[in-house]
Design an enzyme around this catalytic site. Structure first.
Site, PDB file in Angstrom:
ATOM      1  N   CYS A  30       0.957  -1.388  -0.110  1.00 10.46           N
ATOM      2  CA  CYS A  30       0.144  -0.017  -0.111  1.00 10.46           C
ATOM      3  C   CYS A  30       0.777   1.076  -0.009  1.00 10.46           C
ATOM      4  CB  CYS A  30      -0.989  -0.225   1.280  1.00 10.46           C
ATOM      5  SG  CYS A  30      -1.008  -1.473   2.252  1.00 10.46           S
ATOM      6  N   ARG A  66       7.119 -11.053   5.647  1.00 13.99           N
ATOM      7  CA  ARG A  66       6.632 -10.853   6.868  1.00 13.99           C
ATOM      8  C   ARG A  66       7.287 -11.869   7.746  1.00 13.99           C
ATOM      9  NH1 ARG A  66       0.439  -9.904   5.199  1.00 13.99           N
ATOM     10  NH2 ARG A  66       0.608  -8.154   4.095  1.00 13.99           N
ATOM     11  N   GLN A 107       1.568 -11.080  -3.408  1.00 12.12           N
ATOM     12  CA  GLN A 107       0.332 -10.827  -3.457  1.00 12.12           C
ATOM     13  C   GLN A 107      -0.123 -10.128  -4.993  1.00 12.12           C
ATOM     14  OE1 GLN A 107       0.269  -7.885  -0.132  1.00 12.12           O
ATOM     15  NE2 GLN A 107      -1.136  -8.844   1.049  1.00 12.12           N
ATOM     16  N   ASP A 140      -2.031  -7.942  -5.563  1.00 14.05           N
ATOM     17  CA  ASP A 140      -2.376  -6.726  -4.777  1.00 14.05           C
ATOM     18  C   ASP A 140      -2.982  -5.574  -5.691  1.00 14.05           C
ATOM     19  OD1 ASP A 140      -3.064  -5.360  -2.405  1.00 14.05           O
ATOM     20  OD2 ASP A 140      -0.837  -5.130  -1.876  1.00 14.05           O
ATOM     21  N   HIS A 147      -4.900  -1.486  -5.220  1.00 11.81           N
ATOM     22  CA  HIS A 147      -5.541  -0.234  -4.366  1.00 11.81           C
ATOM     23  C   HIS A 147      -6.101   0.632  -5.417  1.00 11.81           C
ATOM     24  CE1 HIS A 147      -2.273  -1.866  -1.908  1.00 11.81           C
ATOM     25  NE2 HIS A 147      -3.068  -1.719  -0.911  1.00 11.81           N
ATOM     26  N   LYS A 187     -14.759  -4.859   5.863  1.00  9.96           N
ATOM     27  CA  LYS A 187     -14.241  -5.516   4.577  1.00  9.96           C
ATOM     28  C   LYS A 187     -15.187  -6.901   4.364  1.00  9.96           C
ATOM     29  CE  LYS A 187     -11.381  -8.765   7.647  1.00  9.96           C
ATOM     30  NZ  LYS A 187     -10.281  -9.765   7.791  1.00  9.96           N
ATOM     31  N   HIS A 228      -8.385  -1.595  -0.544  1.00 11.15           N
ATOM     32  CA  HIS A 228      -7.346  -2.738  -0.767  1.00 11.15           C
ATOM     33  C   HIS A 228      -8.068  -3.933  -1.169  1.00 11.15           C
ATOM     34  CE1 HIS A 228      -4.512  -0.842   2.482  1.00 11.15           C
ATOM     35  NE2 HIS A 228      -5.925  -0.600   2.845  1.00 11.15           N
TER      36      HIS A 228
END
Lengths: 600, 600
Positions: B291, B320, B338, B340, B342, B426, B472
């Protein structure tokens, strides 16, 4: 300048230098002294650092309370020309270390005294030019009259540190350049001007390709949507090409235990460029290279001679520490993605692999519009065999294969004695860009050390384990750097196949919007990267903007076009190309993209 | 078991439990006591830890000098059945804390004493079962005769630590399971057996998809050529889909200054999961999230309402920290990519974006062969508003948009009160795999905090700056985990469009090699991932190997095929499919790939 340069040596004798490179260096060095003399006469309180010739000119570092300004540069140039008119001699003098220390102490030149005191020998030399006395080994031109008043230029100012060390005194550096003939200076200045217009940092911002964020840190590239589009085209093209040539892609993590880097030797020899961190009280490394990762995959199962050659490719992102001062846009960064591959093969397969690699290098370079290149073959220094890994026989096998393959390909190359890395000989390929600048991109390297360090093996036809040969190779080098080079080569006007936006559709007025939208959809369905510009702006303004954005095609949609189901096509280089049906435009643009042509 | 379970409470009264989940938990808990009684009788020196029911059965931790072996498991089961035959009662008893300490001290149960001493209350309970006395709150079934001898299974052994802390005493854990009806146990055991066959770690090795290297470190995935082929198909499919739906891809670096993570809040709230290192005496972070990187690109220029929505997508690799003990193949790792994205949009655009996202989620899941799913809507705990970022009005706008979009899509969902993350509500989507297991994959999250922390803005039609809404979202979650799920879902038999090798060409003998090679070339030219198996092995052996490798098609080339320009086609599910011309085979396989069908 075809004739030789007349010079005066430190002992007072004169001679002629006919080697052009050597002559140029002396000429620049003398011009640097001339600049120092001009600065000293304009700013008498100035003390001297050093003033060498460098690859594209010269510089001089000064210690001066007054900060020089851009406006001073032309004053310095003018004073230099005055000194030329006076035809001052470059007067050398040999003196003992003690005399030299005395002389420069007397002149208040503390930095020169420091340099002199570090010298081992007892015989030193200096040159006097007008009031300027410089500690210098020479030779120089005989007098300032030998420097053509139109052959040099004082270019720019920069900060520097004494001996390049940030902990030392801060100095002011003035850059200049000089050429043996005024025409050469002009050509250089034109190139410099051209390079400024092509600066990928400026174009990268204007074309919205990438950015570097102060908040995130220096040397880290954020690829914007338009930059990423170009990157994906490059990656896809490489992927297709490599798969069709028998490569297999792999994906490896960006971090690994330091144990891996101890085995590879990087931890010992490359530690200062690596980012390390602790996990569960154990040290891990952010990868600076992809090789150990590919080796893990090689080692994940038993390999047979029937499996070889194995060609593992990856767009592998690596991180290497660089001082923040040397970072430069996309060209010199701290994180970059190599188009990396490692070939594991038998000794019998080496020649075939090298030949295929050279073929691949030329194909890829040609595809991106680079037709000229320089090749360097780096071999070991045979007087220092102890410095190198690998056996005598391995080095000669490797060098033989490289030479044989280049010869077969009709390539010219320059042999760089002693320039090989310790682990094996290599070929480097530099492409020449549109304004004549060389860029080091491809590299093909033998590696005699990693297969041993990681105990790599394959089972031969004899049922016994053998050690494979390992080749490292990159074609583009890094995607970041290559992108920077591409932007500068094409001055941002990417060939159609690479252009982030290939066409912009512009409705003439409100009532043509729906039609323009339908055209856009058709283009998108055909895989064409197109955009719609339906802002409430004047047509001329929109066209100028598209032109500035170097978009290959502007497609204008008005009444006439709407009625006939056509579009009026404008090209960034050729201007108006008349009305075309959507189909024929799509056919045309696909053809340009497939042929990867640079124009229109 | 449709009828209620009869139980005895700690005070000696009996009752009926009709909630099936509650009944199952009690039944398992009682079976756990029964197992402890059996262990105590077989290994009298054994001391007790704890023995709870868990989500798929129960376990009991024992402190015993003798190491239990796999062979003991059936002995324990047999002894349990013996105790069932004796129909021993579960006898409860209420006692004071002092009495309890005295009782368990006398029995030598030091761990039980420790537990009792930690309890606040004065009234405690225990249950006696034969010779076994256990400190326990109950309830339990009334007697061992109520446990069906075919309803449980003692499954496995593991090491554990007292109270789960590595610094405490090491214990031996025995896992078991039980169901209210024998048929349910059978179904579970079949699923367990099936899951074992589908284990992606085992199949990953057999199909040569990926590996984890001890030398490189735990939780780090090396994607082999075959795994990378599947990954690329997944990535390409997503890329095409996303681009056609108005997403733009970006590429962001894996490291950034800690300043960025301080602004985002991760440094404060997520520090223990982040890898940090020093560069030039400043702290940098290996990114755990994408992000803040996407936000840098958003902020790289002024944005207008006309630019929104902006949908930035990236296959972003993040790292992580996870304890090494919880790592599991590709499903739980330390580094993962990911899929991912946004979305930055105006408040007016929120509903449209959410609706499009749900549509996309279902399309993607369906494309990968997942037809069943469970949806969870996580909302805040309205009694604890101080825990959450964002205004009352933002939360209700966001929740309203999520509910409205799910309703419009005809989705069923479970409302999870108080399960929202602090920065916004979410939706999570879990797919159900081929053997009925749920896997959390997609997530769509509102974020009210990052736009504020990074002062994001766009210029509205009013010429004033406004704060965009940020979403997200991930569809597959992570490529590593998704790959693991795919392997288990398909038991390694990837649908044709995903299969790393879609066809293997097998010449019957030496003289068919050239023809087989020509077939291979044709397939390659048509983008089909094919291989040649021309080893000197028997045909049956090669077919068995291809079958084990789950390769969709085996193409056999012998005399007849060579003469007629055909190939004999064998499919992994359907076996012999007869002779086909190369063209018609290519047509067919392309059709299967395009339709993304799971069979043949």
């Amino acid at each position: 300048m075809a004739t030789a340069l007349k010079v005066r040596f430190a002992d007072g004798t004169t001679g002629e230098v006919s080697d052009p490179a050597q002559a140029l260096e002396i000429y620049r060095h003398s011009t640097s002294h001339l600049m120092a003399a001009a600065v000293s006469s304009l700013f008498p309180q100035t003390r001297l650092g050093i003033g060498p010739a460098v690859s594209d000119g010269f510089y001089y570092d000064f210690d001066c309370e007054t900060a020089f300004g851009e406006g001073d540069l032309s004053r310095i140039e003018d004073r230099m020309r005055e000194l030329i008119t006076r035809d001052l001699p470059f007067k050398p003098r040999i003196l003992s270390k003690e005399e030299a220390v005395g002389l420069f102490s007397g002149l208040g030149e503390a930095l020169k005294v420091e340099l002199i005191e570090e010298r081992a020998g007892q015989q030193l030399s200096c040159y006097q030019l007008g009031d300027l006395v410089d500690f210098c080994i020479g030779p120089h031109v005989c007098s300032t009259g030998m420097i053509h008043p139109d052959s040099f230029r004082v270019l720019s100012l920069a900060g520097s540190y004494w001996k390049g060390d940030e902990r030392n005194r801060k100095l002011q550096r003035i850059y200049g350049t000089a050429f043996l003939a005024p025409a050469e200076l002009q050509a250089y200045l034109t190139q410099l001007e051209e390079a400024k217009k092509r600066d990928h940092r400026k174009l990268g911002r204007e074309l919205d390709l990438f950015s570097i964020s102060e908040e995130a840190g220096p040397g880290l590239i954020f690829w914007h949507p338009r930059g990423t589009r170009v990157r994906f085209v490059i990656e896809d093209f490489l992927r297709r090409t490599l798969v069709s040539r028998g490569y297999e892609f792999v994906t490896t993590p960006h971090v690994a235990r330091n144990a891996l880097w101890r085995t590879s030797g990087h931890y010992e020899y490359y530690r200062e460029n690596m980012y390390v961190f602790d996990v569960d009280d154990e040290e891990f490394v952010l990868k600076p290279m992809n090789c150990p990762g590919h080796i893990q995959i090689y080692k994940s199962r038993m390999r047979s001679y029937r499996d070889l050659p194995l060609r593992f490719a990856e767009f592998g992102t690596v991180y290497r520490y660089e001082k923040s001062g040397v970072l430069h846009g996309m060209l010199r960064v701290r994180g970059f993605t190599q188009d990396d591959a490692h070939i594991f093969c038998t000794r019998e397969q080496v020649y075939g692999e090298i030949a295929a690699l050279l073929d691949l290098v030329l194909y890829i370079m040609g595809s991106f519009g680079f037709e000229q290149y320089q090749v360097e073959l780096s071999v070991r220094d045979e007087t220092k065999n102890e410095k190198y890994a690998g056996t005598e026989e391995e080095w000669s096998m490797a060098e033989g294969a490289l030479v044989q393959a280049m010869t077969a390909k009709g390539m010219q190359w320059k042999r760089m004695e002693g320039e090989a890395v310790f682990y094996g000989p290599k070929i480097d390929v530099k492409v020449i860009d549109a304004i004549g600048r060389p860029w080091q991109l491809s590299t093909v390297q033998f590696d005699f050390t990693l297969p041993r360090r990681f105990s790599l093996a394959y089972i031969g036809p004899d049922g016994q384990p053998h050690q494979p040969v390992m080749l490292h190779r990159a074609l583009l080098g890094s995607l970041e750097r290559f992108m920077g080079v591409l932007v500068e080569h094409y001055a941002g006007a990417f060939p159609i196949w690479l252009a982030p936006v290939q066409a912009v559709v512009i409705p003439i007025s409100e009532r043509h919007r729906t039609y323009a939208g339908a055209v856009l959809t058709r283009l998108g369905e055909n895989g064409i990267r197109a955009e719609l510009d339906d802002r409430n702006e004047k047509m001329g303004y929109k066209i100028r903007e598209a032109q500035t954005a170097k978009i290959p095609f502007m497609l204008i949609a008005g009444d006439k076009e709407m009625e006939s189901g056509k579009i009026a096509v404008r090209n960034r280089f050729e201007g108006d190309m008349g009305a075309q049906s959507i189909e024929s435009f799509i056919e045309g643009i696909k053809g340009y993209a497939e042929s990867r042509s640079a124009r229109p």
